[in-house]
Motif scaffolding. Structure first.
Motif, mmCIF file in Angstrom:
data_model
loop_
_atom_site.group_PDB
_atom_site.id
_atom_site.type_symbol
_atom_site.label_atom_id
_atom_site.label_comp_id
_atom_site.label_asym_id
_atom_site.label_seq_id
_atom_site.Cartn_x
_atom_site.Cartn_y
_atom_site.Cartn_z
ATOM 1 N N PRO A 51 34.292 51.423 42.024
ATOM 2 C CA PRO A 51 34.111 50.432 43.096
ATOM 3 C C PRO A 51 35.247 49.429 43.216
ATOM 4 O O PRO A 51 35.549 48.958 44.310
ATOM 5 C CB PRO A 51 32.801 49.731 42.717
ATOM 6 N N GLU A 52 35.901 49.108 42.082
ATOM 7 C CA GLU A 52 36.907 48.048 42.145
ATOM 8 C C GLU A 52 37.942 48.239 41.047
ATOM 9 O O GLU A 52 37.606 48.628 39.922
ATOM 10 C CB GLU A 52 36.214 46.703 41.974
ATOM 11 N N VAL A 53 39.195 47.963 41.389
ATOM 12 C CA VAL A 53 40.291 48.029 40.423
ATOM 13 C C VAL A 53 40.958 46.656 40.374
ATOM 14 O O VAL A 53 41.424 46.148 41.403
ATOM 15 C CB VAL A 53 41.329 49.103 40.794
ATOM 16 N N VAL A 54 40.996 46.072 39.183
ATOM 17 C CA VAL A 54 41.646 44.775 38.978
ATOM 18 C C VAL A 54 43.055 45.046 38.459
ATOM 19 O O VAL A 54 43.224 45.584 37.361
ATOM 20 C CB VAL A 54 40.856 43.901 37.984
ATOM 21 N N VAL A 55 44.053 44.671 39.249
ATOM 22 C CA VAL A 55 45.447 44.985 38.941
ATOM 23 C C VAL A 55 46.147 43.729 38.430
ATOM 24 O O VAL A 55 46.254 42.733 39.148
ATOM 25 C CB VAL A 55 46.179 45.508 40.187
ATOM 26 N N THR A 56 46.619 43.777 37.193
ATOM 27 C CA THR A 56 47.384 42.675 36.634
ATOM 28 C C THR A 56 48.824 42.765 37.132
ATOM 29 O O THR A 56 49.419 43.831 37.126
ATOM 30 C CB THR A 56 47.366 42.723 35.102
ATOM 31 N N ARG A 57 49.356 41.631 37.593
ATOM 32 C CA ARG A 57 50.747 41.610 38.038
ATOM 33 C C ARG A 57 51.400 40.313 37.579
ATOM 34 O O ARG A 57 50.888 39.232 37.796
ATOM 35 C CB ARG A 57 50.842 41.729 39.559
ATOM 36 N N ASN A 58 52.558 40.465 36.936
ATOM 37 C CA ASN A 58 53.293 39.323 36.418
ATOM 38 C C ASN A 58 53.777 38.435 37.560
ATOM 39 O O ASN A 58 54.335 38.921 38.540
ATOM 40 C CB ASN A 58 54.481 39.853 35.609
ATOM 41 N N VAL A 59 53.574 37.113 37.433
ATOM 42 C CA VAL A 59 54.022 36.187 38.474
ATOM 43 C C VAL A 59 55.210 35.351 38.027
ATOM 44 O O VAL A 59 55.802 34.634 38.838
ATOM 45 C CB VAL A 59 52.877 35.255 38.922
ATOM 46 N N THR A 60 55.564 35.439 36.754
ATOM 47 C CA THR A 60 56.698 34.674 36.255
ATOM 48 C C THR A 60 58.018 35.339 36.635
ATOM 49 O O THR A 60 59.008 34.650 36.889
ATOM 50 C CB THR A 60 56.611 34.515 34.728
ATOM 51 N N HIS A 61 58.031 36.665 36.705
ATOM 52 C CA HIS A 61 59.281 37.388 36.937
ATOM 53 C C HIS A 61 59.275 38.262 38.190
ATOM 54 O O HIS A 61 60.288 38.892 38.487
ATOM 55 C CB HIS A 61 59.603 38.254 35.718
ATOM 56 N N PHE A 62 58.161 38.327 38.923
ATOM 57 C CA PHE A 62 58.122 39.082 40.175
ATOM 58 C C PHE A 62 58.000 38.108 41.341
ATOM 59 O O PHE A 62 57.151 37.212 41.313
ATOM 60 C CB PHE A 62 56.936 40.050 40.212
#
Length: 371
Positions: free
Chosen positions: A99-110
């Protein structure tokens, strides 16, 4: 628990499990298999079939280690590499019914534009099924890998002292808040209504607009985005017990994963978070989830024995940034029900010590008890 919509259960997928000795206790594991789609889609399908509500995917810029401030493990006994979570999420959304995918994404370097476009692309594949977990990086090795600006040094002892975390990482978390707001503004620049029209046109230029000026933001992205957005992803924040992570979650998150421990029980963490939330300007309504590592067994003794054998293989007791539940799925389901009813807990993210064993028990034994 009878109303499944009232409480949500998720599995944190990462390699073969979260315990340092997970690899040595993963039967028949093939190193190459972890970097194929079959491994991930297999778990996505199993989780969906078992009634699990969501899975989470981790991000990592360098070779992974759980030893803060030291070099990555070189013994050859640890899983150190990760596939990009956006790639894995694409597979899960397109080929499984999770039902749902939680995607971690770096915010310090992207940069925000890149993150906004990636998450919008995922949302186009799975509308309403994508959640973004912005991740702050305080590891100097990440900056070295990508060539980014150096980040404040966080020493191992700082992880367990909230005031030290706040002092060293305040600017990083303030930047993260601005980053999330910039991504959300970019999602508004290309609404799905801009595509098509009654006159047969391919698009309606008047519906696409740049980011409105909002003072002096840290990330002055003008937009517009290059991907249409019909359902903007929700935002989830993993917040350890410290002011800055709590403030970030209260300011921008639709849900927060709190990390209870023996010293800091969930009731106290929720109370502390709600206090920070009440003092946060422009706060958003935030659902509270617990984030718990699990070692499950046929009985209490069996679970304790499993943890003992894992710790012996690792050479030290398992120390994590959250609590470790050790016991049966039935007892865990009962404790979660108590916290749902007594504390208003919206759900739980479970980190399996060994994915094949503990993840399998979550799917087979725990999920049916939480419906």
């Amino acid at each position: 628990m009878t109303n499944r919509t009232a409480f949500r259960v998720g599995i944190a997928l990462d390699g073969v499990g979260w315990h340092p000795a997970a690899w040595s206790h993963a039967p028949g594991a093939d190193p190459a298999a972890l970097f194929t789609g079959d491994h991930w889609t297999g778990w996505g399908r199993a989780a969906a079939a078992g009634g699990v509500d969501f899975v989470t995917l981790e991000d990592g810029l360098g070779l992974w280690t759980d030893r803060f401030g030291t070099a990555a493990d070189d013994t050859g006994r640890r899983v150190r590499g990760r596939l990009d979570p956006v790639v894995v999420a694409t597979l899960l959304l397109a080929t499984t019914g999770i039902p749902e995918v939680v995607v971690t994404r770096n915010v310090t370097h992207f940069p925000p534009f890149q993150v906004a476009a990636q998450l919008a692309s995922l949302a186009a594949i799975g509308p309403g099924r994508v959640v973004w977990r912005p991740q702050v990086s305080a590891d100097a090795r990440d900056a070295a890998v990508v060539g980014g600006a150096p980040t404040p040094a966080l020493e191992p002892q700082d992880v367990y002292v909230p005031t030290r975390i706040a002092r060293r990482l305040r600017d990083l978390f303030r930047d993260a808040e601005d980053h999330v707001r910039a991504v959300r503004r970019l999602w508004e620049t290309f609404p799905a209504t801009a595509l098509g029209g009654e006159d047969g046109a391919f698009w309606r230029p008047g519906h696409i607009r740049p980011v409105p000026f909002t003072g002096e933001p840290r990330y002055p992205a003008a937009g517009p985005l290059t991907v249409p957005v019909s359902t903007p992803p929700a935002v989830a924040v993993l917040a350890h017990h410290a002011l800055e992570p709590y403030r970030l979650a209260a300011a921008v998150a639709d849900r927060v994963f709190l990390t209870p421990t023996t010293e800091n029980p969930l009731s106290g963490l929720i109370a502390a978070f709600r206090q920070v939330e009440a003092l946060t300007p422009d706060r958003v309504e935030t659902q509270v989830y617990a984030d718990v590592a699990v070692v499950l067994g046929d009985s209490e003794d069996h679970a304790q024995d499993r943890l003992g054998r894992l710790d012996a293989a690792a050479g030290e007791p398992w120390s994590t940034d959250t609590g470790v539940f050790t016991g049966t799925a039935k007892r865990l389901a009962g404790e979660l029900a108590d916290r749902r009813d007594g504390l208003g807990l919206a759900g739980v993210r479970l980190r399996p010590a060994v994915l094949a064993d503990d993840g399998g028990r979550v799917v087979r034994e725990l999920a049916p008890l939480t419906r």
